[in-house]
Design an enzyme around this catalytic site. Structure first.
Site, PDB file in Angstrom:
ATOM      1  CE1 TYR A  54      41.228  61.892   7.116  1.00 47.63           C
ATOM      2  CE2 TYR A  54      42.990  61.751   5.487  1.00 47.63           C
ATOM      3  CZ  TYR A  54      41.677  61.530   5.858  1.00 47.63           C
ATOM      4  OH  TYR A  54      40.816  60.941   4.973  1.00 47.63           O
ATOM      5  CE1 TYR A  85      44.559  60.967   1.418  1.00 46.23           C
ATOM      6  CE2 TYR A  85      42.693  62.385   1.963  1.00 46.23           C
ATOM      7  CZ  TYR A  85      43.282  61.123   1.926  1.00 46.23           C
ATOM      8  OH  TYR A  85      42.583  60.037   2.386  1.00 46.23           O
ATOM      9  NE  ARG A 132      41.063  57.814  -1.679  1.00 46.30           N
ATOM     10  CZ  ARG A 132      39.910  57.471  -1.118  1.00 46.30           C
ATOM     11  NH1 ARG A 132      39.813  57.439   0.199  1.00 46.30           N
ATOM     12  NH2 ARG A 132      38.867  57.170  -1.847  1.00 46.30           N
ATOM     13  CG  HIS A 135      37.426  60.632   1.146  1.00 47.69           C
ATOM     14  ND1 HIS A 135      38.590  61.067   0.565  1.00 47.69           N
ATOM     15  CD2 HIS A 135      37.805  59.921   2.244  1.00 47.69           C
ATOM     16  CE1 HIS A 135      39.631  60.639   1.263  1.00 47.69           C
ATOM     17  NE2 HIS A 135      39.183  59.937   2.294  1.00 47.69           N
ATOM     18  CG  HIS A 190      37.110  58.183   6.279  1.00 49.55           C
ATOM     19  ND1 HIS A 190      37.476  57.031   5.615  1.00 49.55           N
ATOM     20  CD2 HIS A 190      38.036  59.111   5.955  1.00 49.55           C
ATOM     21  CE1 HIS A 190      38.582  57.253   4.933  1.00 49.55           C
ATOM     22  NE2 HIS A 190      38.941  58.517   5.118  1.00 49.55           N
TER      23      HIS A 190
END
Length: 231
Positions: free
Chosen positions: A103, A142, A152, A155, A157
């Site tokens: 991120y 990640y 994870r 995906h 959000h």
């Protein structure tokens, strides 16, 4: 907590405090939620309008002076209420990791590289038919430290605002065929019937020839088969 409250809480499948999702033990409520009717602040507060959202904010591949690295994708869908009626004029926000699984945020210390061409967030308003559309790059998996060798799945959000800033719904969209979903406690903490509703469908009609693959993901608010939301 009374016996009745405790029995009602533990009967949730899975419970809000899901042991395999470690942080949920501290974050999940121990009592059943109390439903409150919207007050004056919710009914008359400021709302988002078309003028406050730039028309290009839906395209996460054009937010800097360089193209982001990764596989370009298009994500489209409809937001409908419990009766299948379109939810028009609502603000939809998305954010996700870059193609390397990191991120663009100071809290993320993953050793994967940052992409100077990818900001990682976008937004748009639904049209009269409740439709939304985003252009972005496919996020990478990640590590997240929940347990040994925890990763994870890819995906995105999603955040939906209602008629006021105080009305906000948050959820996550996953990609079909991702093997990490079977090993992800966050995805597995969703009741079994709701998990397929979080997975987008590949859609050749949404795909842009020679440029980007397309996925369709509808969000249903309420009813018999609602899209699971984060509490």
């Amino acid at each position: 907590m009374s016996k009745t409250e405790n029995e009602a809480t533990v009967s949730l499948d899975p419970p809000l405090a899901y042991p395999d999702y470690r942080s949920s033990i501290l974050r999940a409520p121990s009592l059943l939620p109390i439903v409150l009717e919207p007050g004056r602040a919710e009914r008359s507060g400021p709302v988002f309008g078309d003028s406050s959202v730039d028309p290009l904010e839906y395209d996460l591949t054009r937010q800097t002076d360089r193209a982001p690295i990764g596989e370009r994708i298009v994500v489209e869908g409809r937001i409908v209420d419990r009766d299948g009626r379109p939810v028009a004029g609502t603000l939809v926000e998305v954010w996700h990791a870059n193609a390397a699984g990191r991120y663009a945020h100071p809290v993320d210390v993953h050793t994967a590289p940052l992409d100077p061409g990818f900001v990682g967030a976008g937004r748009c308003m639904t049209d009269g038919g409740g439709n939304y559309r985003f252009v972005t790059i496919k996020p990478g998996a990640y590590p997240w430290g929940n347990h040994q060798n925890a990763w994870r799945p890819a995906h995105i959000h999603f955040s939906l605002f209602g008629r006021a800033f105080t009305q906000r719904l948050i959820t996550q969209m996953y990609f079909p065929g991702d093997p990490l979903m079977d090993h992800d406690p966050i995805f597995q903490s969703v009741p079994l019937a709701g998990r397929p509703l979080l997975v987008a469908a590949f859609d050749l009609d949404v795909t842009k020839p020679d440029w980007a693959l397309g996925f369709r993901w509808d969000i249903v608010l309420g009813g018999y088969a609602p899209t699971p939301l984060e509490n």
